[in-house]
Write a protein that holds these residues in place. Structure first.
Motif, short mmCIF file in Angstrom:
data_model
loop_
_atom_site.label_atom_id
_atom_site.label_comp_id
_atom_site.label_asym_id
_atom_site.label_seq_id
_atom_site.Cartn_x
_atom_site.Cartn_y
_atom_site.Cartn_z
N THR A 97 81.45 0.43 63.22
CA THR A 97 80.26 0.56 62.96
C THR A 97 79.72 -0.33 62.07
O THR A 97 80.36 -0.92 61.17
CB THR A 97 79.83 1.94 62.43
OG1 THR A 97 80.42 2.24 61.26
CG2 THR A 97 80.13 2.83 63.61
N ARG A 98 78.53 -0.83 61.68
CA ARG A 98 78.09 -1.87 61.08
C ARG A 98 76.73 -1.65 60.56
O ARG A 98 75.51 -1.23 61.07
CB ARG A 98 78.08 -3.37 61.81
CG ARG A 98 77.60 -4.56 60.87
CD ARG A 98 77.75 -5.59 61.86
NE ARG A 98 79.03 -6.11 62.12
CZ ARG A 98 79.56 -6.85 63.09
NH1 ARG A 98 78.93 -7.30 64.08
NH2 ARG A 98 80.77 -7.12 63.14
N TRP A 99 76.76 -2.06 59.10
CA TRP A 99 75.42 -1.83 58.32
C TRP A 99 74.99 -3.39 57.86
O TRP A 99 75.82 -4.15 57.42
CB TRP A 99 75.55 -1.20 57.02
CG TRP A 99 74.39 -1.03 56.01
CD1 TRP A 99 73.16 -0.38 56.08
CD2 TRP A 99 74.33 -1.65 54.91
NE1 TRP A 99 72.72 -0.77 55.12
CE2 TRP A 99 73.10 -1.81 54.10
CE3 TRP A 99 75.34 -2.53 54.09
CZ2 TRP A 99 72.78 -1.97 52.96
CZ3 TRP A 99 75.06 -3.29 53.01
CH2 TRP A 99 73.67 -2.90 52.40
N THR A 100 73.72 -3.92 58.22
CA THR A 100 73.25 -5.03 57.31
C THR A 100 72.05 -4.89 56.58
O THR A 100 71.02 -4.16 57.02
CB THR A 100 72.95 -5.96 58.71
OG1 THR A 100 73.84 -6.17 59.42
CG2 THR A 100 72.47 -7.22 58.20
N SER A 101 71.98 -5.27 55.54
CA SER A 101 70.89 -5.02 54.38
C SER A 101 69.75 -5.77 54.86
O SER A 101 69.87 -6.72 55.50
CB SER A 101 71.35 -5.46 53.09
OG SER A 101 71.46 -6.73 52.88
N GLU A 102 68.67 -5.40 54.05
CA GLU A 102 67.42 -6.20 54.07
C GLU A 102 67.98 -7.54 53.17
O GLU A 102 68.61 -7.44 52.70
CB GLU A 102 66.38 -5.45 53.79
CG GLU A 102 66.35 -5.16 52.29
CD GLU A 102 67.17 -3.95 51.72
OE1 GLU A 102 67.02 -3.84 50.51
OE2 GLU A 102 67.96 -3.68 52.53
N GLU A 103 66.85 -8.52 53.38
CA GLU A 103 66.98 -9.72 52.63
C GLU A 103 66.61 -9.26 51.38
O GLU A 103 65.18 -8.89 51.07
CB GLU A 103 66.31 -10.93 53.26
CG GLU A 103 66.71 -12.15 52.54
CD GLU A 103 65.96 -13.39 53.23
OE1 GLU A 103 65.06 -14.33 52.72
OE2 GLU A 103 66.50 -13.59 54.54
N ARG A 104 67.42 -9.60 50.07
CA ARG A 104 67.06 -9.33 48.93
C ARG A 104 66.48 -10.74 48.14
O ARG A 104 67.44 -11.81 47.97
CB ARG A 104 68.11 -8.60 48.24
CG ARG A 104 68.15 -7.22 48.72
CD ARG A 104 67.24 -6.04 48.36
NE ARG A 104 66.73 -5.88 47.08
CZ ARG A 104 67.24 -4.82 46.33
NH1 ARG A 104 68.18 -4.06 47.14
NH2 ARG A 104 66.87 -4.75 45.14
N ASP A 105 65.44 -10.75 47.50
CA ASP A 105 65.09 -12.01 46.67
C ASP A 105 65.88 -11.78 45.20
O ASP A 105 65.73 -10.94 44.81
CB ASP A 105 63.28 -11.93 46.41
CG ASP A 105 62.62 -12.45 47.75
OD1 ASP A 105 63.27 -12.79 48.53
OD2 ASP A 105 61.53 -11.83 47.84
#
Length: 372
Positions: free
Chosen positions: A44-52
């Motif tokens: 299973t895989r989690w990808t974060s939102e883009e963080r500034d």
């Protein structure tokens, strides 16, 4: 004493996720770099939102606490956005498991390109980056992520660092048990051989035992009963990075502590005044520094990179540390001059103020300006 100006200090930001919910699943084949057979894993895989990040950063270090018992492991990747707007490739920041029965725990060398490279546990940008994403792939049914964080920073070029004023922890010392790495010289050559190479597991063991955590008797059965501290051998085994061929991978140390119900992360501090906030809150810190013997009076040795535990401060503001490079447990406690310690820890040719923060979930962290 001179308080460092903002221009003398690193720019650091730390982001944390406490809820990692995978949104992708599948099956993948994996060839262990230190194995000979390809294995197949459900994932299973989690990808974060883009963080500034908020400024042009040159280094990013992820760290995590997770579960990956027998039959599972996880892979951590990072992608950054350069200040010119382009996205980098996904860089492999570590393949981690609690034990060594399924995969070899390892970092991955040889990833360098025009955007940057991975130095064991640190993404080093060729061109400064302004944002990033994380991707964590959990292999096998037992893998789970508890917390994950990323420290992004830029360290100013500084051959020396002004000393900070003593602050709120003057005269405070925490009762951290002393553990010498030197008493393990020659132990388990397959995990670094103790002695000079086990400052990280010795330091981590000191902090875990301060919190009353760590492996139980059954976990330590593989160690010779005559061993001076079997928990250090256990930590060395389960923190070992097979590519780096050592136990000093910073996120792997945090992940090891996370197995025992502790929270943790890697970040940078900008002065000893920030370290004093943690000591005042009852939280010892593991610091990383390099120096020649004469640069840190009382050390008795030189090092290209060494971890120790800051346990307190004298009434004059000097640093009280449990230094595992001591020849015995009885000589681990040291007092180092504040100016000398701060300089060899913060300057550019050292770690730039790297620390491991390890604490129970119910012990709150002190106030922060964004770097924890």
């Amino acid at each position: 004493m001179v308080t460092p100006s903002p221009a003398d200090q690193s720019r650091v930001v730390f982001h944390r996720w406490t809820a990692v919910v995978p949104s992708e699943s599948g099956v993948t084949a994996y060839l262990d770099p230190f194995g000979s057979e390809t294995t197949t894993w459900p994932y299973t895989r989690w990808t974060s939102e883009e963080r500034d990040i908020g400024f042009p950063a040159t280094e990013l270090v992820p760290s995590w606490t997770a579960s990956a018992p027998a039959g599972s492991w996880l892979r951590v990747e990072l992608q950054a956005r350069t200040v010119t707007g382009g996205l980098t490739k996904w860089y492999d920041m570590g393949r981690w498991a609690e034990g060594g029965g399924d995969i070899h725990r390892t970092s991955l060398p040889g990833q360098g390109d025009e955007d940057g490279d991975v130095a064991v546990d640190t993404f080093v940008a060729t061109r400064p980056v302004c944002a990033y994403r994380l991707r964590i792939t959990l292999h096998g049914p037992g893998a789970a992520v508890h917390t994950v964080g990323v420290m992004a920073s830029v360290v100013p070029a500084r051959p020396s660092v002004p000393v900070s004023r003593p602050g709120e922890a003057a005269g405070v010392e925490l009762s951290v048990p002393p553990r010498s790495q030197k008493t393990h010289a020659g132990h388990y050559l397959e995990w670094g051989g103790g002695g000079d190479s086990w400052c990280s597991p010795a330091s981590m063991t000191m902090v875990l035992q301060y919190w009353g955590r760590g492996p139980g008797p059954g976990d330590l059965a593989f160690v010779d009963p005559a061993d001076p501290c079997p928990a250090v051998d256990h930590a060395a085994r389960d923190m070992y990075d097979h590519s780096y061929q050592g136990t000093g991978n910073w996120p792997f140390g945090v992940a090891y502590a996370g197995r025992y119900g502790l929270s943790g992360f890697v970040t940078r501090m900008r002065s000893l005044a920030e370290v004093e906030r943690f000591i005042r809150a009852g939280i010892p810190l593991i610091t990383s520094q390099s120096f020649k013997e004469h640069e840190l009076p009382g050390s008795g040795y030189s090092t290209r990179g060494h971890l120790m535990v800051v346990t307190g401060f004298t009434t004059d503001g000097d640093v009280i540390a449990n230094d595992p490079a001591a020849p015995s447990d009885e000589t681990v406690k040291r007092t180092y001059p504040r100016a000398a310690f701060e300089n060899v820890w913060l300057r550019t040719t050292s770690s730039g103020g790297i620390v491991h923060v390890i604490h129970p979930l119910d012990i709150p962290l002190p106030s922060s300006e964004g770097n924890w």
